[in-house]
Write a protein that holds these residues in place. Sequence first.
Motif, PDB file in Angstrom:
ATOM      1  N   LYS A 119       4.901 -76.170   1.450  1.00 55.16           N
ATOM      2  CA  LYS A 119       3.725 -76.573   0.693  1.00 55.16           C
ATOM      3  C   LYS A 119       3.624 -75.799  -0.621  1.00 55.16           C
ATOM      4  CE  LYS A 119      -0.019 -77.390   3.040  1.00 55.16           C
ATOM      5  NZ  LYS A 119      -1.294 -77.224   3.819  1.00 55.16           N
ATOM      6  N   ILE A 120       3.964 -74.501  -0.580  1.00 54.90           N
ATOM      7  CA  ILE A 120       3.929 -73.678  -1.789  1.00 54.90           C
ATOM      8  C   ILE A 120       4.970 -74.164  -2.785  1.00 54.90           C
ATOM      9  CG2 ILE A 120       4.162 -71.357  -2.716  1.00 54.90           C
ATOM     10  CD1 ILE A 120       1.688 -71.973  -0.868  1.00 54.90           C
ATOM     11  N   ASP A 121       6.176 -74.457  -2.289  1.00 55.63           N
ATOM     12  CA  ASP A 121       7.234 -74.967  -3.176  1.00 55.63           C
ATOM     13  C   ASP A 121       6.783 -76.258  -3.859  1.00 55.63           C
ATOM     14  OD1 ASP A 121       8.920 -72.883  -2.525  1.00 55.63           O
ATOM     15  OD2 ASP A 121       9.931 -73.982  -0.913  1.00 55.63           O
ATOM     16  N   ALA A 122       6.174 -77.151  -3.078  1.00 58.45           N
ATOM     17  CA  ALA A 122       5.727 -78.433  -3.631  1.00 58.45           C
ATOM     18  C   ALA A 122       4.625 -78.228  -4.662  1.00 58.45           C
ATOM     19  CB  ALA A 122       5.234 -79.335  -2.504  1.00 58.45           C
ATOM     20  N   ALA A 123       3.705 -77.290  -4.407  1.00 61.13           N
ATOM     21  CA  ALA A 123       2.608 -77.024  -5.341  1.00 61.13           C
ATOM     22  C   ALA A 123       3.129 -76.460  -6.648  1.00 61.13           C
ATOM     23  CB  ALA A 123       1.605 -76.068  -4.705  1.00 61.13           C
ATOM     24  N   LEU A 124       4.075 -75.522  -6.570  1.00 64.44           N
ATOM     25  CA  LEU A 124       4.645 -74.944  -7.789  1.00 64.44           C
ATOM     26  C   LEU A 124       5.412 -75.993  -8.580  1.00 64.44           C
ATOM     27  CD1 LEU A 124       5.811 -71.514  -6.346  1.00 64.44           C
ATOM     28  CD2 LEU A 124       4.050 -71.857  -8.086  1.00 64.44           C
ATOM     29  N   HIS A 125       6.092 -76.878  -7.887  1.00 65.53           N
ATOM     30  CA  HIS A 125       6.791 -77.965  -8.571  1.00 65.53           C
ATOM     31  C   HIS A 125       5.805 -78.898  -9.268  1.00 65.53           C
ATOM     32  CE1 HIS A 125       9.705 -81.149  -9.359  1.00 65.53           C
ATOM     33  NE2 HIS A 125       8.867 -82.005  -8.792  1.00 65.53           N
ATOM     34  N   VAL A 127       2.979 -78.276 -10.586  1.00 65.60           N
ATOM     35  CA  VAL A 127       2.378 -77.724 -11.805  1.00 65.60           C
ATOM     36  C   VAL A 127       3.431 -77.235 -12.797  1.00 65.60           C
ATOM     37  CG1 VAL A 127       0.276 -77.077 -10.581  1.00 65.60           C
ATOM     38  CG2 VAL A 127       2.118 -75.395 -10.821  1.00 65.60           C
ATOM     39  N   GLY A 128       4.706 -77.449 -12.478  1.00 68.23           N
ATOM     40  CA  GLY A 128       5.763 -77.087 -13.411  1.00 68.23           C
ATOM     41  C   GLY A 128       6.054 -75.608 -13.513  1.00 68.23           C
ATOM     42  N   LEU A 129       5.939 -74.885 -12.388  1.00 73.12           N
ATOM     43  CA  LEU A 129       6.170 -73.440 -12.409  1.00 73.12           C
ATOM     44  C   LEU A 129       7.342 -73.012 -11.524  1.00 73.12           C
ATOM     45  CD1 LEU A 129       2.585 -71.860 -12.449  1.00 73.12           C
ATOM     46  CD2 LEU A 129       4.210 -72.050 -14.328  1.00 73.12           C
ATOM     47  N   GLU A 130       8.311 -73.883 -11.316  1.00 70.93           N
ATOM     48  CA  GLU A 130       9.504 -73.437 -10.606  1.00 70.93           C
ATOM     49  C   GLU A 130      10.183 -72.340 -11.425  1.00 70.93           C
ATOM     50  OE1 GLU A 130       8.990 -76.550 -11.753  1.00 70.93           O
ATOM     51  OE2 GLU A 130       9.728 -78.062 -10.332  1.00 70.93           O
ATOM     52  N   GLY A 131      10.639 -71.291 -10.743  1.00 63.44           N
ATOM     53  CA  GLY A 131      11.264 -70.165 -11.425  1.00 63.44           C
ATOM     54  C   GLY A 131      10.300 -69.052 -11.780  1.00 63.44           C
ATOM     55  N   PHE A 132       8.981 -69.291 -11.589  1.00 65.19           N
ATOM     56  CA  PHE A 132       7.974 -68.269 -11.894  1.00 65.19           C
ATOM     57  C   PHE A 132       7.523 -67.521 -10.644  1.00 65.19           C
ATOM     58  CE2 PHE A 132       7.886 -70.747 -15.656  1.00 65.19           C
ATOM     59  CZ  PHE A 132       7.266 -70.014 -16.652  1.00 65.19           C
ATOM     60  N   GLU A 133       8.112 -67.810  -9.498  1.00 63.39           N
ATOM     61  CA  GLU A 133       7.598 -67.316  -8.225  1.00 63.39           C
ATOM     62  C   GLU A 133       7.414 -65.797  -8.179  1.00 63.39           C
ATOM     63  OE1 GLU A 133       9.712 -71.201  -7.372  1.00 63.39           O
ATOM     64  OE2 GLU A 133      10.046 -69.406  -8.603  1.00 63.39           O
TER      65      GLU A 133
END
Length: 260
Positions: A119-125, A127-133
Amino acid sequence: MVSASPVVALHNLTVSYRQHPALHHITGSFAPGSLTAVAGPNGSGKSTLLKSIVGLLPIEGGRSGGALTVSLPRERIAYLPQVAEIDRSFPISVRDCVLLGCWGSAGAWGGVTQAMQGKIDAALHAVGLEGFERRTIGSLSSGQMQRVMFARMLAQDARLILLDEPFNAVDAKTTAALLALVRQWHQEGRTVIAVLHDDALVRQHFPQTLLLARELVGWGATREVLTEPNLRRARAMAEAWDEDAGLCSVDAPAVQKVAA
């Protein structure tokens, strides 16, 4: 056919800050699945209303039965405060901040499941924040931080979403991306209430509007509420505010008092 019960109902609600009235006798309701902008001059009680709904302000009942009722439990409500109210000095990563959205389902002692991680991965995707984890929230721009907060709300999967100036201090690209999420929530039947100061944005994206000037100026379809006469009336009421005015009389309905 019986209409659905309101998600939030206000009856003669009055709220006071440091012994000064911030909202006067507001009555009305937010229907399930509605998308409503809360508009009005600075200091008109917009943020106070959201804080009252989320339960951040204590409610004291009055003789006339004034009340605020919410049909959902607290864990089904997502609240985004203004950017200035978020402490970005706390050393927490983007991923852990978004993970806080799962608090309602995991609890204080629950573990993070694989489903939650997905769910966290999907949420970050979204909002366009993949790689900001692994970035700390203190290293983010205002727009990136708002994306993080929206991702956290996506993870929370709330039915009532309260947004206080969500597009303030962010660029046009971020505003468009976050508005797309607001439209998605609306299409999914979630109830969204957003405090906004941009009338053009309200007219374009929000079908319902609550116009405040400490008192209720208008509440209903945006095209009927955001009229020039209503806006002039709200401005005139704001200019006539008496900051030294006392509390409403003892016969007034429910007063919410906030400690100084």
